[in-house]
Write a protein that holds these residues in place. Structure first.
Motif, short mmCIF file in Angstrom:
data_model
loop_
_atom_site.label_atom_id
_atom_site.label_comp_id
_atom_site.label_asym_id
_atom_site.label_seq_id
_atom_site.Cartn_x
_atom_site.Cartn_y
_atom_site.Cartn_z
N PRO A 34 0.96 -1.74 -0.71
CA PRO A 34 0.43 -0.03 -0.17
C PRO A 34 0.80 1.28 -0.25
N ALA A 35 0.48 2.45 -0.58
CA ALA A 35 1.02 3.96 -1.16
C ALA A 35 1.18 3.73 0.81
N ARG A 36 3.01 4.22 0.78
CA ARG A 36 2.51 4.89 2.47
C ARG A 36 2.12 6.31 2.64
N GLN A 37 1.76 6.47 3.83
CA GLN A 37 1.14 8.03 3.82
C GLN A 37 2.15 8.95 4.41
N GLN A 38 1.82 9.74 3.37
CA GLN A 38 2.55 11.48 4.38
C GLN A 38 2.42 11.42 5.57
N CYS A 39 2.78 12.11 6.01
CA CYS A 39 3.07 12.60 7.68
C CYS A 39 2.98 14.09 7.35
N ASP A 40 2.05 14.23 7.80
CA ASP A 40 1.25 16.06 7.59
C ASP A 40 1.33 16.82 9.14
N THR A 41 2.16 17.29 8.73
CA THR A 41 2.51 18.43 9.94
C THR A 41 2.62 19.92 9.87
N SER A 42 1.30 19.90 8.79
CA SER A 42 1.09 21.54 8.48
C SER A 42 0.28 22.27 9.25
N SER A 47 -3.48 20.06 21.19
CA SER A 47 -4.55 19.24 21.96
C SER A 47 -5.04 18.13 20.84
N GLY A 48 -4.53 18.51 19.03
CA GLY A 48 -5.29 17.56 18.38
C GLY A 48 -4.03 16.39 17.67
N SER A 49 -2.97 16.71 17.94
CA SER A 49 -1.70 16.34 17.43
C SER A 49 -0.84 15.77 18.33
N VAL A 50 -0.47 16.56 19.23
CA VAL A 50 0.65 16.32 20.75
C VAL A 50 0.02 14.60 21.27
N VAL A 51 -1.71 15.33 22.43
CA VAL A 51 -2.28 15.25 23.03
C VAL A 51 -2.44 13.32 22.53
N PRO A 52 -2.57 12.32 21.25
CA PRO A 52 -3.47 11.44 20.85
C PRO A 52 -1.94 10.94 21.14
N ILE A 53 -0.87 11.33 20.48
CA ILE A 53 0.11 10.10 20.87
C ILE A 53 0.56 9.95 21.77
N LEU A 54 0.83 11.50 22.95
CA LEU A 54 0.91 11.19 24.17
C LEU A 54 0.12 10.00 24.69
N ALA A 55 -1.76 10.26 24.37
CA ALA A 55 -2.43 9.48 24.81
C ALA A 55 -1.85 7.56 24.63
N ASP A 110 8.55 8.35 13.53
CA ASP A 110 8.61 8.70 13.07
C ASP A 110 8.36 10.06 12.38
N CYS A 111 7.09 9.81 12.18
CA CYS A 111 5.96 11.02 11.88
C CYS A 111 5.52 11.28 13.51
N ASP A 112 5.12 10.82 14.75
CA ASP A 112 5.07 10.97 15.88
C ASP A 112 6.39 12.17 15.90
N ILE A 113 7.17 11.67 15.87
CA ILE A 113 7.93 12.22 16.47
C ILE A 113 8.37 13.87 15.36
N GLU A 114 8.49 13.37 14.61
CA GLU A 114 8.13 15.29 13.73
C GLU A 114 6.56 15.86 13.83
N LYS A 115 6.21 15.14 14.73
CA LYS A 115 4.89 15.34 15.13
C LYS A 115 5.44 16.71 16.34
N ILE A 116 5.73 16.18 16.67
CA ILE A 116 6.21 16.46 18.16
C ILE A 116 7.09 18.40 18.17
N ARG A 117 8.49 17.16 17.22
CA ARG A 117 9.41 18.14 17.35
C ARG A 117 8.94 19.65 16.57
N LYS A 118 7.89 19.82 15.68
CA LYS A 118 7.19 20.50 14.75
C LYS A 118 6.51 21.44 16.21
N TRP A 119 5.84 21.27 16.50
CA TRP A 119 5.03 21.58 18.05
C TRP A 119 6.30 22.70 18.88
#
Length: 127
Positions: A34-42, A47-55, A110-119
Motif C-alpha cells: 500500500p502507498a505509504r501515507q505522508q506525515c502531515d505536519t502542516s 490538543s489535536g496532534s500531541v495529546v493523541p500521541i501522548l495518550a 518518525d511521523c509522531d516524533i516529527e509532529k512533536i518536534r514541529k510543536w
C-alpha cells in the motif's frame, strides 16, 4: 560410476536457475505494497496532534495519578515542563543520556516524533 541422463541435466540446470533467480526476491518485492501515507505536519496543535500521541504512548505511566519518575504528561503544564528543558524530545528520540521512551515499547514512529518536534519548534503552545 553412474552417469546423469541428459534430460536430468537439463532439469537440474533449470531448477538451479530458478532457485538462484529467486534468492534476491523478498516479500516486499513480490507483494504489492500500500502507498505509504505522508506525515502531515502542516497544522500541528497540542490538543489535536500531541495529546493523541501522548495518550497512546505515555499515559500508561505518566498521568497525574501515576506520575512515574515524577513526570505528568496528561496535563499541558507537565508536558510543557518536560519540553522546556529538552527532556521530552530527548526521551522520544532515544538521544544518548536520556532514558528511551516509551519504556519497554518500540520507539515512536518518525511521523509522531516529527509532529512533536514541529510543536516544540512552534514554542510548544497550549492550542
Amino acid at each position: 560410476m553412474a552417469q546423469i541422463r541428459p534430460v536430468y541435466k537439463v532439469m537440474l540446470g533449470l531448477l538451479i536457475s530458478v532457485a538462484a533467480a529467486c534468492t534476491d526476491d523478498n516479500a516486499e518485492d513480490l507483494m504489492p505494497q500500500p502507498a505509504r501515507q505522508q506525515c502531515d505536519t502542516s497544522a500541528i496543535t497540542f490538543s489535536g496532534s500531541v495529546v493523541p500521541i501522548l495518550a497512546t504512548n505515555c499515559y500508561g505511566c505518566h498521568t497525574a495519578s501515576i506520575a512515574e519518575g515524577g513526570v505528568v504528561l496528561d496535563e499541558y503544564e507537565g508536558v510543557k515542563e518536560e519540553a522546556d528543558h529538552g527532556h521530552l524530545i530527548g526521551v522520544i528520540t532515544h538521544t544518548p543520556g536520556f532514558p528511551p521512551m516509551p519504556q519497554g515499547a518500540p520507539k515512536l514512529t518518525d511521523c509522531d516524533i516529527e509532529k512533536i518536534r514541529k510543536w516544540l519548534e512552534a514554542g510548544a503552545p497550549d492550542n
